[in-house]
Write an enzyme that holds these catalytic residues in place. Structure first.
Site, PDB file in Angstrom:
ATOM      1  N   LYS A 108     -44.878 -12.422  15.396  1.00 28.51           N
ATOM      2  CA  LYS A 108     -44.682 -12.127  13.969  1.00 28.51           C
ATOM      3  C   LYS A 108     -43.208 -11.934  13.641  1.00 28.51           C
ATOM      4  CE  LYS A 108     -43.812  -7.487  14.216  1.00 28.51           C
ATOM      5  NZ  LYS A 108     -42.822  -6.680  13.452  1.00 28.51           N
ATOM      6  N   SER A 155     -37.598  -5.180   6.624  1.00 34.97           N
ATOM      7  CA  SER A 155     -37.731  -5.921   7.878  1.00 34.97           C
ATOM      8  C   SER A 155     -36.390  -6.490   8.330  1.00 34.97           C
ATOM      9  CB  SER A 155     -38.737  -7.064   7.692  1.00 34.97           C
ATOM     10  OG  SER A 155     -38.635  -8.011   8.727  1.00 34.97           O
ATOM     11  N   LYS A 211     -41.902  -4.680  20.833  1.00 35.98           N
ATOM     12  CA  LYS A 211     -42.556  -5.923  20.452  1.00 35.98           C
ATOM     13  C   LYS A 211     -41.672  -7.085  20.878  1.00 35.98           C
ATOM     14  CE  LYS A 211     -44.697  -3.677  16.454  1.00 35.98           C
ATOM     15  NZ  LYS A 211     -44.808  -3.603  14.983  1.00 35.98           N
ATOM     16  N   SER A 241     -45.740  -1.454  10.337  1.00 38.41           N
ATOM     17  CA  SER A 241     -45.105  -0.145  10.151  1.00 38.41           C
ATOM     18  C   SER A 241     -43.599  -0.289  10.065  1.00 38.41           C
ATOM     19  CB  SER A 241     -45.458   0.777  11.325  1.00 38.41           C
ATOM     20  OG  SER A 241     -45.256   0.109  12.567  1.00 38.41           O
ATOM     21  N   ALA A 280     -40.242   2.105  10.108  1.00 40.05           N
ATOM     22  CA  ALA A 280     -39.883   3.449  10.551  1.00 40.05           C
ATOM     23  C   ALA A 280     -39.554   4.370   9.383  1.00 40.05           C
ATOM     24  CB  ALA A 280     -38.700   3.374  11.517  1.00 40.05           C
TER      25      ALA A 280
END
Length: 335
Positions: A195, A258, A111, A142, A144
């Site tokens: 994002k 995150s 990403k 998602s 991991a």
């Protein structure tokens, strides 16, 4: 579809988690270039460096030889999953091309935008493999660790190729993982890149104690920035209210797993960017691609004030609280 042969290229947290999921149903090989990492994986069936505490299936196999991993993905009933960061994408596809071992079906997970060229991942792939058609991006909200633990998750495969979409669904859609399909590659990639930048902004706001109202405003107005950029670049507006847009933004901006949110929280606490990245141990793609996102926006005359504020904090020495104050001083406008 019967069991497939799948090669996962890249043994970071995300590649490892997905390889573990795939190995439950398919003949799966996980490749990494670091011999010590592969030796540890073979010995313990755990990626102690990137996904500690998550047990991997005994059937999962490990490989340091890229040619051997690519051979595995060259079978008739096979899929290649590229799990490297954006920075490693071009080199890996070039290595496939130079070796003459390009799998028929390839999906990537990264990403962001390529830093120097400001290209999206699919543009990088097209530059290296211009004749390759059955490829796409697998993306969505998602973490991991949760995937490695077998918790429910929904992802989207975006590809212009029906064969690629079908092959990806056949590989991944089982257990607690649900796969949706689409063909808006641009929209999915823009959502996945932007994002991460917006998650840094939300982390800064939360770290400064600005409250839930501010968090909601940042997510909502950030979504507007994402959509403006994505539609201008060729994505479809509805993509940004789906899993790979709003869904991924909510998760990355609010979830404490995150990395990008963590960067924002620690910037608000007064730590320097170099110090934060040195201790993170993983890639925070929002830092890598923030400048590219802003440069692309400026080239298209797209207003992205939240992204601009994040870049000011990351690269221009602006204090987080001053960046927030500058956002609040902006003139009122129609929503």
């Amino acid at each position: 579809m019967p069991a497939m042969k799948v090669a996962v290229l890249g043994a970071g947290a995300w590649g490892t988690a997905l390889a573990g999921h795939l190995a439950v149903r398919h003949d799966t090989v996980l490749w990494a270039r670091q011999p010590a990492l592969i030796a540890d994986l073979r010995a313990s069936h755990e990626n102690a460096r990137y996904l500690a505490g998550v047990a991997l299936p005994p059937a999962l196999r490990y490989e340091t030889d890229l040619n051997a991993a690519l051979d595995h993905a060259l079978a008739d009933n096979a899929l290649c999953v590229v799990a490297t960061p954006v920075a490693g994408l071009r080199g890996l596809f070039r290595a496939m091309r130079d070796a003459g071992k390009v799998p028929a079906h390839v999906v990537w997970l990264c990403k962001g935008f390529e830093a120097d060229s400001q290209l999206m991942p699919h543009q990088v792939v097209a530059a290296e493999l211009p004749e390759h058609g059955s490829n796409g991006v697998l993306s969505g909200p998602s973490f991991a660790r949760e995937v490695g633990q077998g918790l429910p998750v929904a992802l989207t495969i975006a590809s212009a190729s029906a064969a690629c979409r079908e092959r990806t669904v056949a590989a991944f859609h089982h257990g607690a993982m649900r796969i949706y399909t689409g063909d808006d590659v641009v929209g999915v990639e823009v959502g996945g890149a932007v994002k991460n930048v917006l998650a840094i902004a939300t982390g800064i706001a939360d770290g400064l104690g600005l409250g839930l109202n501010a968090r909601a405003a940042l997510i909502t107005r950030g979504l507007a920035e994402m959509s403006r950029l994505g539609v201008t670049l060729g994505g479809r507006a509805e993509t940004f209210t789906g899993l790979t847009g709003l869904g991924d933004l909510i998760l990355t901006a609010t979830g404490d797993l995150s990395r990008n949110r963590t960067v924002g929280l620690q910037l608000a606490a007064g730590r320097t960017l170099d110090d934060i990245l040195g201790g993170l141990g993983h890639v925070a793609e929002g830092v890598r691609c923030a400048q590219a996102v802003l440069a692309i926006a400026r080239a298209h005359a797209i207003e992205m004030p939240i992204t601009q504020a994040v870049c000011a904090v990351l690269f221009d020495g602006v204090a987080p609280r001053d960046a927030v104050s500058a956002l609040l001083r902006r003139d009122s406008k129609a929503e």
